[in-house]
Structures are given as C-alpha cells and as structure tokens.
Design a protein around this motif. Sequence first.
Motif, short mmCIF file in Angstrom:
data_model
loop_
_atom_site.label_atom_id
_atom_site.label_comp_id
_atom_site.label_asym_id
_atom_site.label_seq_id
_atom_site.Cartn_x
_atom_site.Cartn_y
_atom_site.Cartn_z
N GLY A 177 -15.04 -76.17 -2.55
CA GLY A 177 -13.70 -75.87 -2.06
C GLY A 177 -13.33 -76.82 -0.93
N ARG A 178 -12.14 -77.37 -0.99
CA ARG A 178 -11.71 -78.36 0.00
C ARG A 178 -10.96 -77.68 1.15
NH1 ARG A 178 -9.73 -83.69 -3.46
NH2 ARG A 178 -11.67 -83.94 -4.66
N TYR A 179 -11.49 -77.88 2.35
CA TYR A 179 -10.91 -77.27 3.54
C TYR A 179 -10.87 -78.27 4.68
CZ TYR A 179 -11.93 -73.08 0.84
OH TYR A 179 -11.99 -72.15 -0.15
N LEU A 180 -10.08 -77.95 5.69
CA LEU A 180 -10.06 -78.79 6.89
C LEU A 180 -11.41 -78.71 7.57
CD1 LEU A 180 -6.54 -77.79 8.28
CD2 LEU A 180 -7.17 -80.00 7.26
N PRO A 181 -12.03 -79.83 7.88
CA PRO A 181 -13.39 -79.80 8.43
C PRO A 181 -13.49 -79.63 9.93
CG PRO A 181 -12.72 -82.06 8.03
CD PRO A 181 -11.59 -81.19 7.55
N ALA A 182 -12.37 -79.82 10.66
CA ALA A 182 -12.41 -79.83 12.13
C ALA A 182 -13.49 -80.80 12.59
CB ALA A 182 -12.62 -78.41 12.66
N SER A 183 -14.20 -80.47 13.66
CA SER A 183 -15.12 -81.44 14.27
C SER A 183 -16.41 -81.66 13.50
CB SER A 183 -15.46 -81.02 15.70
OG SER A 183 -14.36 -81.25 16.56
N THR A 184 -16.66 -80.90 12.44
CA THR A 184 -17.82 -81.22 11.61
C THR A 184 -17.66 -82.59 10.96
OG1 THR A 184 -16.84 -79.95 9.78
CG2 THR A 184 -18.50 -78.83 11.13
N LEU A 185 -16.42 -83.09 10.89
CA LEU A 185 -16.20 -84.43 10.34
C LEU A 185 -16.84 -85.50 11.22
CD1 LEU A 185 -14.76 -85.87 7.97
CD2 LEU A 185 -12.82 -86.22 9.51
N LYS A 186 -17.12 -85.18 12.47
CA LYS A 186 -17.78 -86.14 13.37
C LYS A 186 -19.16 -86.53 12.85
CE LYS A 186 -15.45 -85.02 17.77
NZ LYS A 186 -14.56 -83.88 17.52
N THR A 187 -19.76 -85.72 11.98
CA THR A 187 -21.04 -86.11 11.38
C THR A 187 -20.86 -87.37 10.55
OG1 THR A 187 -20.63 -84.63 9.49
CG2 THR A 187 -21.93 -83.75 11.32
N LEU A 188 -19.73 -87.48 9.84
CA LEU A 188 -19.45 -88.67 9.05
C LEU A 188 -19.12 -89.86 9.96
CD1 LEU A 188 -19.01 -90.04 6.31
CD2 LEU A 188 -16.65 -89.20 6.35
N THR A 189 -18.40 -89.60 11.06
CA THR A 189 -18.11 -90.66 12.03
C THR A 189 -19.40 -91.26 12.56
OG1 THR A 189 -16.13 -89.42 12.68
CG2 THR A 189 -16.83 -91.21 14.13
N ALA A 190 -20.32 -90.39 12.98
CA ALA A 190 -21.59 -90.87 13.54
C ALA A 190 -22.42 -91.60 12.49
CB ALA A 190 -22.37 -89.69 14.11
N LEU A 191 -22.54 -91.01 11.31
CA LEU A 191 -23.35 -91.62 10.26
C LEU A 191 -22.82 -93.00 9.88
CD1 LEU A 191 -25.73 -91.22 8.33
CD2 LEU A 191 -24.14 -90.19 6.71
N THR A 192 -21.49 -93.16 9.90
CA THR A 192 -20.87 -94.43 9.54
C THR A 192 -21.06 -95.48 10.63
OG1 THR A 192 -19.18 -93.28 8.23
CG2 THR A 192 -18.70 -95.55 8.88
N LEU A 193 -20.90 -95.09 11.89
CA LEU A 193 -20.84 -96.07 12.98
C LEU A 193 -22.17 -96.37 13.65
CD1 LEU A 193 -17.47 -95.11 14.73
CD2 LEU A 193 -17.90 -96.78 12.90
N ILE A 194 -23.12 -95.46 13.61
CA ILE A 194 -24.41 -95.71 14.28
C ILE A 194 -25.05 -97.02 13.80
CG2 ILE A 194 -26.81 -94.91 14.45
CD1 ILE A 194 -25.70 -92.08 14.78
N PRO A 195 -25.09 -97.30 12.49
CA PRO A 195 -25.72 -98.56 12.06
C PRO A 195 -24.89 -99.80 12.39
CG PRO A 195 -25.62 -96.93 10.26
CD PRO A 195 -24.71 -96.46 11.33
#
Length: 375
Positions: free
Chosen positions: A75-93
Amino acid sequence: MWTKTVLITAFVTSVSLTGGTAYAAPATPVGGPALGSRGLVAPEGVKKPPKTKATSYVIADVDTGQVLAAKDAHGRYLPASTLKTLTALTLIPKLDKNLRIRPSQNACNQEGSAVGLTPKATYRVDDLFKGLMMTSGNDAAMALAEVNGGLAKTMREMNEEAKRLQANDTVAKTPSGLDKPGQSSSAYDLALIARAGLANRDFLRYISTKTANFPAPKGKTYQISNHNKLLWRYQGMIGVKNGWTSKALGSFVGAATRGGHTIMVSVMRHEGYFWEEVGQLLDWGFSVRGKVTPVGQLVDPLPAAQAAAPQARASGGPVTQVTPARQPPLLDTAAQKQTDQTKAVGAAVIGGGLLFGIVWLAYGIRRRRRAGSRP
C-alpha cells in the motif's frame, strides 16, 4: 506449514488512503503474490501477530529476507521522515564525511523538525548525517542535498536508488520526507531500504547512536538525542527511523537483534502512539522466526549499473560555502511548445533578414563596379 495466499489477477487497482490516487499494481507484487493482499497475510499454525492501529506493516527476518507477516505490504502512503532512510542510503557513499561545510540560509530555514543548523557555524558531513538520522533534521536533509550538488540531482539519485533496490512503491519528492504531492512509499519498501542500510557501517552507526555532541557557533556544542524511543526501551534494538506528519500520521521502520538473529518491523499510517505495538510485533517475529513458512521475501537489489567515472572528493581542507543551485524556470508542455515555436519563427526571420541583406549588398557592389567601368 501452510501460508494464506491471495490470488492476484492481471492488474489490481489500489487506492492510497492519503491521496486517493489509483495506480496499477503488478500481477505479481515484488516479494511474492501473497504480498498483494490489502488485508493481513500471516502463516498458519501459529498465533496471529498482535493487533496494531497501523494501516500497513511488514514483519521480516533481516538475515534471510523472509517476510513473516504483513498487512497491505505494498500500500502506498506518505512516508514522512522514514524517507530519510533513503536519503542516507543514497548519499552516504557519495559524500566525504570529513568535508566541512557552512550551510545555506535555505537549508537552515526548512520547516518542521530540525537539528538547529545555522550559517554562523560549520559542520562536517558526518555531523549532518547524525542530525538527519538521530533528530530527524529537515535542515540537515536539505544541507546534505545541497552538498551533493543540489535538490534536483539528489532527488534523481534517490529515486534511482529506490529502483535499484526494487522499492518500486517509493517516489521521493523531498530529501526530508516532508509531505509533497506524488511522494509515496510502502511498508515493504521501507523494509527493503532499511535492510540495505543495515549493511552500511556508517548508516548503522548513525541510527544506533543514542546521544551525540553537535556543533554550535564559536566552537561550542550541544547534545542531541535519537528520536527512536525503542533504543532505550527494547532489548536488542539497533534503531532505524520514525516519522510523523499530520497527513502521513505515524510511520516507523526498525530492527532489533536477539540471539544472533535480527527482526525488522515497518509500519505506516499509524493513528496513535506506536512504540509499544512495534515492540509487540518484534516479539512476535522473534517467536516465530524459523518455525513458519514465510508469506513473502525481501528481494535483493538489482545488479548495479556500471559506475560512473569517480570524482575527486575533498577531505578536510577549507570550509565549503553551500548555496542552493539555481534552477531554470519550468514551463508546462504547452508553454514550452509555444516558446519553441516563437524561437523558431524569430530565428527564421533573423536568418531571412541577414540573407536578404547579404544579397542586396552584393547586388549594390556589382552595380557600382559596372558603373565605374563605363566610359
């Protein structure tokens, strides 16, 4: 053990409870056909998972990737700040954690939760990731995006990373998770993203840190604390990320390790205080792990595309002043076509005028030469 399964037809129309927009779900959802169910999918022969007010959730074995139980996993929902997991995973490397920057005023002025950035202080990228994952700083999210080359570039790379992970329910529109039309994720995708993050040493360090000293102007510091309350309350909790907005309601993805095994729970659109319920779902996961037939699988990432030529990354050195990248004004399709047509007509007129002038000049020179040769 037998598992409850749901037959999925060619396409299932699903409606987001946060936006009301319909989308076509694939015939075989990522992770297995049973995960296409909007209701509870749980193994037979054991007690059902504890009740929760979450609209959607996934309980998974991180070690094997097995989904032990789920409700509306895709089910697709607004993620709020859990989306920061994708931000971190993308930018850390991509970013040198020792690079020092001075954030822009735009980053410091982000609405919502903040770690307290100011243009009067300098920060290491490592500090910004702590502010992002520990205190859910929307200011830190924007500062990291600007360090990475701007918001547009960062959003493109975040969505590319989601596709690589096969987190196909996820559409990132902001690096912070602040609500924006078209942004979405799912409990399944949050589990995929967090599982990938746990394999990254720095990601794991940021999410598991309880308290840290954070830079302030004039060389001072202040203490920040992790917003994940289960780091203090649940035995074996590793951490990950929680989030909340008035539209998204409560969301959370977290993992804990006991007896050498790690269980993960992700919940979305929770109506109230979810910490106790998440703990109960984790307890259930540990109790059935290895004893039941899974209802689905957390899939592996797709093979990485050929890496681009590496770019030199600064380490230490002078402070970088970060300013938002200027974006050209965007035109809608009709306006863009009109603009292109106007440019084409203008070019044709100018080109025609130049050609006429050259011909007329040549003709005048020829007449003068003829006139000069007459007796």
